[in-house]
Design a protein around this motif. Sequence first.
Motif, PDB file in Angstrom:
ATOM      1  N   LYS A  64       1.007  -1.135  -0.156  1.00 50.01           N
ATOM      2  CA  LYS A  64       0.022   0.084   0.146  1.00 50.01           C
ATOM      3  C   LYS A  64       0.743   1.184  -0.084  1.00 50.01           C
ATOM      4  N   GLN A  65       2.005   1.202   0.751  1.00 49.61           N
ATOM      5  CA  GLN A  65       2.824   2.352   0.857  1.00 49.61           C
ATOM      6  C   GLN A  65       3.643   2.592  -0.487  1.00 49.61           C
ATOM      7  N   ILE A  66       3.858   1.501  -1.272  1.00 44.68           N
ATOM      8  CA  ILE A  66       4.455   1.514  -2.590  1.00 44.68           C
ATOM      9  C   ILE A  66       3.418   2.199  -3.684  1.00 44.68           C
ATOM     10  N   VAL A  67       2.213   1.833  -3.294  1.00 45.09           N
ATOM     11  CA  VAL A  67       1.239   2.174  -4.403  1.00 45.09           C
ATOM     12  C   VAL A  67       1.107   3.653  -4.265  1.00 45.09           C
TER      13      VAL A  67
ATOM     14  N   LEU B  46      10.277  -5.654  -1.246  1.00 44.61           N
ATOM     15  CA  LEU B  46       9.375  -4.491  -1.169  1.00 44.61           C
ATOM     16  C   LEU B  46       9.836  -3.494  -0.259  1.00 44.61           C
ATOM     17  N   GLN B  47      10.536  -3.725   0.899  1.00 46.45           N
ATOM     18  CA  GLN B  47      11.154  -2.636   1.726  1.00 46.45           C
ATOM     19  C   GLN B  47      12.133  -1.882   0.954  1.00 46.45           C
ATOM     20  N   THR B  48      13.082  -2.769   0.258  1.00 40.17           N
ATOM     21  CA  THR B  48      13.949  -1.985  -0.334  1.00 40.17           C
ATOM     22  C   THR B  48      13.512  -1.170  -1.351  1.00 40.17           C
ATOM     23  N   ILE B  52      13.865   3.037  -1.765  1.00 36.72           N
ATOM     24  CA  ILE B  52      14.362   3.652  -2.931  1.00 36.72           C
ATOM     25  C   ILE B  52      13.382   4.886  -3.095  1.00 36.72           C
ATOM     26  N   LEU B  53      12.157   4.375  -3.296  1.00 34.45           N
ATOM     27  CA  LEU B  53      11.110   5.479  -3.692  1.00 34.45           C
ATOM     28  C   LEU B  53      11.066   6.616  -2.885  1.00 34.45           C
ATOM     29  N   GLU B  54      11.275   6.252  -1.429  1.00 30.51           N
ATOM     30  CA  GLU B  54      11.054   7.339  -0.517  1.00 30.51           C
ATOM     31  C   GLU B  54      12.492   8.147  -0.571  1.00 30.51           C
ATOM     32  N   GLY B  55      13.628   7.633  -1.145  1.00 34.22           N
ATOM     33  CA  GLY B  55      14.626   8.316  -1.102  1.00 34.22           C
ATOM     34  C   GLY B  55      14.650   9.375  -2.517  1.00 34.22           C
ATOM     35  N   ILE B  56      13.962   9.291  -3.043  1.00 38.82           N
ATOM     36  CA  ILE B  56      13.985  10.117  -4.617  1.00 38.82           C
ATOM     37  C   ILE B  56      13.069  11.394  -4.194  1.00 38.82           C
ATOM     38  N   ASP B  57      14.068  12.369  -4.530  1.00 38.94           N
ATOM     39  CA  ASP B  57      13.244  13.564  -4.229  1.00 38.94           C
ATOM     40  C   ASP B  57      12.173  14.099  -5.257  1.00 38.94           C
TER      41      ASP B  57
END
Lengths: 184, 234
Positions: A64-67, B46-48, B52-57
């Motif tokens: 869900k967080q990824i989505v 998924l965590q990785t 990564i996604l959270e690290g992108i500005d």
Amino acid sequence: MDIDLATKTISRMRQTQMAKRLLDKAIIWGGLILALTLIVIASLNLWVSRVNKTLNQRVEVTKKQIVAQSKIETQQLYLSTKLVSFGNLIKTHELHQAVAQTVFSLIPNGTSIKGFKVAETGMINLSGSLPSWQLLNQLLTNLKQPPPGYLEIKGYKIKQINFSGGGGINFNLEVEIKVPPNNL
Amino acid sequence: MTKKQKLILQILGLFLILVVLIRPVAVKLNDNLATRRKLNTSLNQLQTKLNILEGIDPIMIDERVKKMEAIFPSTKPIVSLMASLSQLAAENGLSFGGVSLTPGSLSQEESQGKGKKKDASGLADLTFGFQIGGDLDRISQFMQDLENTAPLMKIEEVGLTIKTNPIFNLETIVVADIKVSAYYQPPPKTLGGVDKPVKLLSKSDEALLNQLVSFKTFPPVIPLTTVGKENLFE
């Protein structure tokens, strides 16, 4: 004198009894061990199931967080896909520009060019007309010694030079430009 | 029942317990352990990905996408191409005209050969012919500037014609017929599965992205004059 008639029989019976008791004990212990094994395996199974349930919940939450980050993911995918094609295009683009500018640098002011195709191989068919011999001479000098900062001229071939009706000079040249090897 | 038979029955009973009760529980435990391993791997991936996604500005990637879209668009860049060329010509003090448009070699190949495979990446080109007039040095400068002008263009053909100004006979104008190819590529249609890893940008990708900054962009031309009939009753 002692009379011992059943010694052998008693001894045999004793042995049989012992064996029977041992076997009974073995069966009881075996049963107990089996029951214990069953309890251990079932407990372990329950524990693993519970762990799996927690893991599954965590996976779903992470999904869900990824989505929720799908916009950034789309943009990242867009960039990575486009950069593959862009990287290839930019290589040929730079070479194209370099070839076109080199040919342009060779042409003296006042030259008419029929139209040359910018080929990445560096082989250029240059045809056109010049108003005077001096300009033709300048063009040939430029071909021998091209201006600095442009690609080198590997060689050139004069296919045709003739006078045109209006006093101009028509030319047809085959110019080979030295193209950097990694671009081919 | 003899003692021997009793013994055999007891052993058989134990064996049955083993088969009937313990075996299915053990099989299920094995399955659960396998599921646990899978879930652990999946969670790690998924965590990785999330990290990564959270690290992108988000601001930086947004800017990069906008710049990329201006230089290497997703649709046919007809308007931006015309706007850029005309404004670049004007900037160099050159006349601009004689515009012609062709589908481009990549698109032609796609439409001509039915059996031919379409470019897997969806890359297509658009060939654009035009004329610019002025002196040779300015035309040369125009061609140099074209290299760093958005959208990405490649000079395909160049022709030069010398024209004499009918009013001032001494002044000659060079008219260059230039054919350029502009490229475009539609974006990927799907993102893929949630568990699909994020493709990270390599150093060379970063270098390419830095190259985007050097491209000059012109605003698309918006007609300022009113189009259509005027309201006569006002």
